[in-house]
Design a protein around this motif. Structure first.
Motif, PDB file in Angstrom:
ATOM      1  N   ALA A 279      10.972   1.808  -3.474  1.00 35.62           N
ATOM      2  CA  ALA A 279      11.441   0.860  -4.528  1.00 35.62           C
ATOM      3  C   ALA A 279      11.049   1.042  -5.977  1.00 35.62           C
ATOM      4  O   ALA A 279      10.101   2.075  -6.131  1.00 35.62           O
ATOM      5  N   ARG A 280      11.465   0.339  -7.075  1.00 36.65           N
ATOM      6  CA  ARG A 280      11.145   0.561  -8.181  1.00 36.65           C
ATOM      7  C   ARG A 280       9.728   0.388  -8.595  1.00 36.65           C
ATOM      8  O   ARG A 280       9.130  -0.821  -8.026  1.00 36.65           O
ATOM      9  N   TYR A 281       9.186   0.921  -9.474  1.00 37.85           N
ATOM     10  CA  TYR A 281       7.966   0.465 -10.056  1.00 37.85           C
ATOM     11  C   TYR A 281       7.634  -0.756 -10.509  1.00 37.85           C
ATOM     12  O   TYR A 281       8.579  -1.306 -11.163  1.00 37.85           O
ATOM     13  N   GLY A 282       6.669  -1.749 -10.221  1.00 34.70           N
ATOM     14  CA  GLY A 282       6.643  -2.833 -10.562  1.00 34.70           C
ATOM     15  C   GLY A 282       7.087  -4.078  -9.653  1.00 34.70           C
ATOM     16  O   GLY A 282       6.978  -5.023  -9.943  1.00 34.70           O
ATOM     17  N   SER A 283       7.932  -3.529  -8.485  1.00 35.66           N
ATOM     18  CA  SER A 283       8.677  -4.466  -7.950  1.00 35.66           C
ATOM     19  C   SER A 283       7.617  -5.251  -7.059  1.00 35.66           C
ATOM     20  O   SER A 283       6.668  -4.769  -6.673  1.00 35.66           O
ATOM     21  N   PRO A 284       7.806  -6.656  -6.956  1.00 34.92           N
ATOM     22  CA  PRO A 284       6.737  -7.570  -6.062  1.00 34.92           C
ATOM     23  C   PRO A 284       6.838  -7.159  -4.742  1.00 34.92           C
ATOM     24  O   PRO A 284       7.861  -6.938  -4.074  1.00 34.92           O
ATOM     25  N   ILE A 285       5.813  -7.416  -4.177  1.00 36.07           N
ATOM     26  CA  ILE A 285       5.386  -7.188  -2.733  1.00 36.07           C
ATOM     27  C   ILE A 285       5.158  -8.553  -1.916  1.00 36.07           C
ATOM     28  O   ILE A 285       4.060  -9.107  -2.825  1.00 36.07           O
ATOM     29  N   TYR A 286       5.702  -8.894  -0.981  1.00 35.51           N
ATOM     30  CA  TYR A 286       5.554 -10.330  -0.358  1.00 35.51           C
ATOM     31  C   TYR A 286       4.709 -10.007   0.988  1.00 35.51           C
ATOM     32  O   TYR A 286       4.800  -9.076   1.752  1.00 35.51           O
ATOM     33  N   ALA A 287       4.223 -11.193   1.295  1.00 37.75           N
ATOM     34  CA  ALA A 287       3.321 -11.308   2.527  1.00 37.75           C
ATOM     35  C   ALA A 287       4.570 -11.244   3.584  1.00 37.75           C
ATOM     36  O   ALA A 287       5.262 -12.356   3.281  1.00 37.75           O
ATOM     37  N   VAL A 288       4.285 -10.586   4.871  1.00 42.23           N
ATOM     38  CA  VAL A 288       5.702 -10.697   5.770  1.00 42.23           C
ATOM     39  C   VAL A 288       5.221 -12.210   6.577  1.00 42.23           C
ATOM     40  O   VAL A 288       6.447 -12.320   6.985  1.00 42.23           O
ATOM     41  N   THR A 289       4.499 -12.664   6.634  1.00 40.49           N
ATOM     42  CA  THR A 289       3.971 -13.922   7.287  1.00 40.49           C
ATOM     43  C   THR A 289       2.734 -14.601   6.775  1.00 40.49           C
ATOM     44  O   THR A 289       1.835 -14.126   5.791  1.00 40.49           O
ATOM     45  N   ASP A 290       2.533 -15.812   7.247  1.00 41.20           N
ATOM     46  CA  ASP A 290       1.488 -16.480   6.991  1.00 41.20           C
ATOM     47  C   ASP A 290       0.116 -15.595   7.437  1.00 41.20           C
ATOM     48  O   ASP A 290       0.101 -14.968   8.264  1.00 41.20           O
ATOM     49  N   GLY A 291      -1.123 -15.929   6.440  1.00 35.03           N
ATOM     50  CA  GLY A 291      -2.257 -15.550   6.948  1.00 35.03           C
ATOM     51  C   GLY A 291      -3.382 -15.272   5.909  1.00 35.03           C
ATOM     52  O   GLY A 291      -3.152 -16.107   4.929  1.00 35.03           O
ATOM     53  N   VAL A 292      -4.706 -14.616   6.107  1.00 37.26           N
ATOM     54  CA  VAL A 292      -5.720 -14.822   5.020  1.00 37.26           C
ATOM     55  C   VAL A 292      -6.049 -13.342   4.841  1.00 37.26           C
ATOM     56  O   VAL A 292      -6.233 -12.386   5.800  1.00 37.26           O
ATOM     57  N   VAL A 293      -6.104 -13.158   3.473  1.00 36.54           N
ATOM     58  CA  VAL A 293      -6.492 -11.837   2.991  1.00 36.54           C
ATOM     59  C   VAL A 293      -7.880 -11.314   3.406  1.00 36.54           C
ATOM     60  O   VAL A 293      -8.655 -12.020   2.982  1.00 36.54           O
ATOM     61  N   SER A 294      -7.800 -10.226   4.188  1.00 33.52           N
ATOM     62  CA  SER A 294      -9.396  -9.654   4.629  1.00 33.52           C
ATOM     63  C   SER A 294      -9.810  -8.640   3.401  1.00 33.52           C
ATOM     64  O   SER A 294     -11.014  -8.419   3.601  1.00 33.52           O
ATOM     65  N   TYR A 295      -8.867  -8.087   2.928  1.00 31.20           N
ATOM     66  CA  TYR A 295      -9.327  -6.962   2.137  1.00 31.20           C
ATOM     67  C   TYR A 295      -8.216  -7.000   0.884  1.00 31.20           C
ATOM     68  O   TYR A 295      -6.974  -6.732   1.174  1.00 31.20           O
ATOM     69  N   ALA A 296      -8.982  -6.601  -0.394  1.00 38.41           N
ATOM     70  CA  ALA A 296      -8.005  -6.421  -1.558  1.00 38.41           C
ATOM     71  C   ALA A 296      -8.995  -5.647  -2.635  1.00 38.41           C
ATOM     72  O   ALA A 296      -9.796  -6.072  -3.089  1.00 38.41           O
ATOM     73  N   GLY A 297      -8.392  -4.453  -2.572  1.00 37.28           N
ATOM     74  CA  GLY A 297      -9.101  -3.373  -3.626  1.00 37.28           C
ATOM     75  C   GLY A 297      -8.641  -2.015  -3.566  1.00 37.28           C
ATOM     76  O   GLY A 297      -7.819  -1.768  -2.685  1.00 37.28           O
ATOM     77  N   ARG A 298      -9.514  -0.997  -4.120  1.00 37.97           N
ATOM     78  CA  ARG A 298      -9.207   0.404  -3.899  1.00 37.97           C
ATOM     79  C   ARG A 298      -9.719   0.612  -2.528  1.00 37.97           C
ATOM     80  O   ARG A 298     -11.003   0.221  -2.117  1.00 37.97           O
ATOM     81  N   HIS A 299      -8.890   1.582  -1.639  1.00 34.27           N
ATOM     82  CA  HIS A 299      -9.307   1.783  -0.284  1.00 34.27           C
ATOM     83  C   HIS A 299      -8.836   3.383  -0.196  1.00 34.27           C
ATOM     84  O   HIS A 299      -7.703   3.600   0.347  1.00 34.27           O
ATOM     85  N   GLY A 300      -9.419   4.377  -0.748  1.00 34.75           N
ATOM     86  CA  GLY A 300      -9.235   5.861  -0.333  1.00 34.75           C
ATOM     87  C   GLY A 300      -7.823   6.224  -0.862  1.00 34.75           C
ATOM     88  O   GLY A 300      -7.327   6.115  -1.709  1.00 34.75           O
ATOM     89  N   GLY A 301      -7.246   7.097   0.000  1.00 30.23           N
ATOM     90  CA  GLY A 301      -5.770   7.535  -0.136  1.00 30.23           C
ATOM     91  C   GLY A 301      -4.759   6.310  -0.213  1.00 30.23           C
ATOM     92  O   GLY A 301      -3.770   6.533  -0.705  1.00 30.23           O
ATOM     93  N   HIS A 302      -5.235   5.135   0.216  1.00 27.16           N
ATOM     94  CA  HIS A 302      -4.249   4.104   0.022  1.00 27.16           C
ATOM     95  C   HIS A 302      -4.181   3.680  -1.478  1.00 27.16           C
ATOM     96  O   HIS A 302      -3.383   2.837  -1.558  1.00 27.16           O
ATOM     97  N   GLY A 303      -5.035   3.978  -2.109  1.00 22.67           N
ATOM     98  CA  GLY A 303      -4.870   3.371  -3.574  1.00 22.67           C
ATOM     99  C   GLY A 303      -5.328   1.947  -3.580  1.00 22.67           C
ATOM    100  O   GLY A 303      -6.245   1.451  -2.756  1.00 22.67           O
ATOM    101  N   ASN A 304      -4.572   0.991  -4.363  1.00 25.56           N
ATOM    102  CA  ASN A 304      -4.999  -0.258  -4.362  1.00 25.56           C
ATOM    103  C   ASN A 304      -4.290  -0.915  -3.084  1.00 25.56           C
ATOM    104  O   ASN A 304      -3.022  -0.705  -2.773  1.00 25.56           O
ATOM    105  N   TYR A 305      -4.992  -1.639  -2.307  1.00 26.37           N
ATOM    106  CA  TYR A 305      -4.518  -1.847  -0.713  1.00 26.37           C
ATOM    107  C   TYR A 305      -4.932  -3.291  -0.661  1.00 26.37           C
ATOM    108  O   TYR A 305      -6.049  -3.939  -1.085  1.00 26.37           O
ATOM    109  N   VAL A 306      -4.170  -3.766   0.192  1.00 23.83           N
ATOM    110  CA  VAL A 306      -4.195  -5.396   0.640  1.00 23.83           C
ATOM    111  C   VAL A 306      -4.253  -5.428   2.106  1.00 23.83           C
ATOM    112  O   VAL A 306      -3.085  -4.723   2.508  1.00 23.83           O
ATOM    113  N   ARG A 307      -5.040  -6.029   2.898  1.00 21.09           N
ATOM    114  CA  ARG A 307      -4.885  -6.178   4.270  1.00 21.09           C
ATOM    115  C   ARG A 307      -4.884  -7.540   4.583  1.00 21.09           C
ATOM    116  O   ARG A 307      -5.756  -8.288   4.005  1.00 21.09           O
ATOM    117  N   ILE A 308      -3.993  -8.347   5.166  1.00 16.84           N
ATOM    118  CA  ILE A 308      -3.853  -9.566   5.618  1.00 16.84           C
ATOM    119  C   ILE A 308      -3.980  -9.729   7.341  1.00 16.84           C
ATOM    120  O   ILE A 308      -3.190  -9.178   8.029  1.00 16.84           O
TER     121      ILE A 308
END
Length: 509
Positions: free
Chosen positions: A373-402
């Motif tokens: 995808a193009r740089y800066g394109s918005p990323i959406y949550a695929v379904t409802d949930g609660v964010v359990s992690y948001a931050g730097r995560h090794g090789g994942h770089g900036n990472y969010v887990r729901i």
């Protein structure tokens, strides 16, 4: 150019020559008087100002051109010089003459209204000890779009002490704030001294659709008077036939823009808007509060119906179940929740499974799928949930887990920027970050993972759906509400005991 002469209609130059030759042959020894007479006759025959647009290049034309140049040169030679005409400056008045002139002036001139000169006061003029003030100042202010009542009052000149008193008295009636555009009628009284602000004598404004407020000062103390306004809360129902555009058809029938936009969003979740054709009938029910003064407020959309000439008809009703408000079909089936949708607008560039890592250079498990995808394109949550992690995560770089419940979770990696916080509850389709290339990445893309009980699984192999379903007494109440909306008559309803003096016109049938 042609001339009529005694020789007949001939060219001017030829006729003159023949005339002179004939005259010389007939009278070779004429007297000076005869010569003067003949020259005068010859001048009458010769055209000194011929039309320069005719016979261009002939002797007659050149004779006219010479005449034109001669006249122009004569005019330029005799023209006056463009020089300034000298004038005599006015005399400078002495002080004695000035006082004499001033004594003869009328009052407007003496005050400088016309001449611009302000005359000095005479002995008859005495300065005032203090300038008298107006006993009251009447103002009309307005609350701005991003304004508050205290700021609007302060801009109008109300003292900070009076503003605090007013807010203490009316704050409970305007919890949500005053509506932008509300008019404030203010009267400021006489101040005790010049170094003190004017006191607030009266303030009148519309606090809510159903409440007018007046703050007045009596005996030096401010008091508030609440004036209730009757409001009709009957929903507004609008029906019509779709023409070339469902939006234009609904607006032409009088539907508020806010209601039409909400209607289209609901219908778009059920059918393709492009498939709605001419002849289909729409049915809109929206919250509509109308005060007896004629003011109105358009609320939320309550019911969306579409009767199609070809295809499935739609009946959608807004209902609150377990503290969550959503749209339900007429059968009592609610929205599908938890359907895994694409987390970003892009193409699938790498699938789940073993592959050669483009950076590390050896084969290893690719525990997700990649979306280019193009740089800066918005990323959406695929379904409802609660964010359990948001931050730097090794090789994942900036990472969010729901965490989505039921042992399912999703991960989003290589973001350029994170738009969610740990512990935040997110809805399906909510933006949680933006595409980037942080961590072990060769370019902007989204690495998307799906976890089941902590183990990664192929995101393309899992689809789950939860659907709200009404039953029992709740279903009966739901159907009763649906029947109530479908039984409303179209247009406005006048349910006041006395008809409002300024009732608005009906919005259409």
């Amino acid at each position: 150019m042609f001339h009529d002469s005694q020789f007949g209609p001939q060219q001017g130059g030829a006729s003159v020559s023949l005339w002179l030759a004939d005259s010389l042959q007939q009278a070779p020894a004429a007297s000076p008087q005869d010569w003067r007479t003949r020259l005068r006759e010859w001048a009458d025959e010769v055209d000194l100002v011929p039309d320069l647009g005719q016979r261009i290049g002939s002797l007659t034309w050149f004779r006219g051109l010479a005449t034109c140049f001669g006249l122009c040169a004569t005019a330029l030679y005799l023209s006056p010089a463009f020089e300034a005409i000298p004038g005599v400056p006015g005399p400078v008045l002495s002080s004695g003459h000035y006082d004499e002139v001033r004594s003869q002036m009328i009052t407007p001139l003496a005050l400088g209204a016309d001449s611009g000169r302000h005359m000095g006061p005479t002995d008859a003029v005495q300065p005032l000890r203090e300038t008298p003030e107006r006993p009251q100042i009447e103002l009309s202010a307005q609350v701005g779009s991003s304004d508050t009542l205290p700021r609007a009052l302060s801009r109008a000149g109300v003292s900070s002490g009076d503003v605090a008193t007013v807010m203490a008295m009316v704050g409970g009636d305007i919890d949500a704030g005053v509506k932008p555009g509300t008019r404030l009628d203010i009267i400021l009284g006489r101040r005790a001294s010049r170094d003190r602000p004017r006191p607030l004598d009266k303030l009148a404004f519309r606090a809510r659709l159903d409440l007018d407020m007046e703050v007045t000062r009596a005996g030096g103390v401010l008091s508030v008077r609440r004036i209730p306004i009757r409001v009709d809360n009957t929903p507004l129902r609008i029906q019509g036939v779709v023409g070339d555009s469902i939006y234009r058809s609904a607006r032409a029938a009088g539907a508020p823009p806010k209601a039409v936009q909400a209607f289209l969003r609901v219908i778009a979740g059920q059918v393709d808007l492009g498939g709605i054709g001419a002849g289909d009938r729409y049915d809109i029910v929206t919250e509509y509060r109308r005060a007896e003064t004629g003011d109105v407020e358009v609320g939320e959309l309550l019911y969306a119906g579409l009767k199609r000439a070809r295809g499935k008809s739609i009946d959608m009703l807004k209902w609150t179940k377990d503290g969550r408000t959503e749209w339900f079909e007429a059968s009592g089936v609610g929205e599908r929740r938890g359907v895994l949708s694409a987390p970003v607008s892009g193409r699938l560039s790498s699938s789940f499974g073993m592959r050669r890592h483009p950076i590390l250079g050896y084969t290893r498990m690719h525990a997700g799928i990649d979306f280019a995808a193009r740089y800066g394109s918005p990323i959406y949550a695929v379904t409802d949930g609660v964010v359990s992690y948001a931050g730097r995560h090794g090789g994942h770089g900036n990472y969010v887990r729901i965490e989505h419940g039921g042992g399912l979770a999703t991960g989003y990696a290589h973001m350029s920027r994170i738009a969610a916080a740990s512990g935040q509850r997110v809805r399906r389709g909510q933006v949680i970050g933006y595409v980037g290339s942080t961590g072990l990445s060769t370019g902007p893309h989204l690495h998307y993972e799906l976890y089941r009980r902590g183990q990664v699984v192929n995101p393309l192999s899992v689809k789950f759906t939860t659907v709200a379903q009404l039953a029992g007494g709740e279903l009966a109440a739901f159907r009763a509400r649906l029947a109530q909306y479908q039984g409303l008559r179209v247009g406005l309803h006048d349910n006041f005991a006395q008809k409002a003096a300024t009732a608005p016109a009906a919005l259409g049938k």
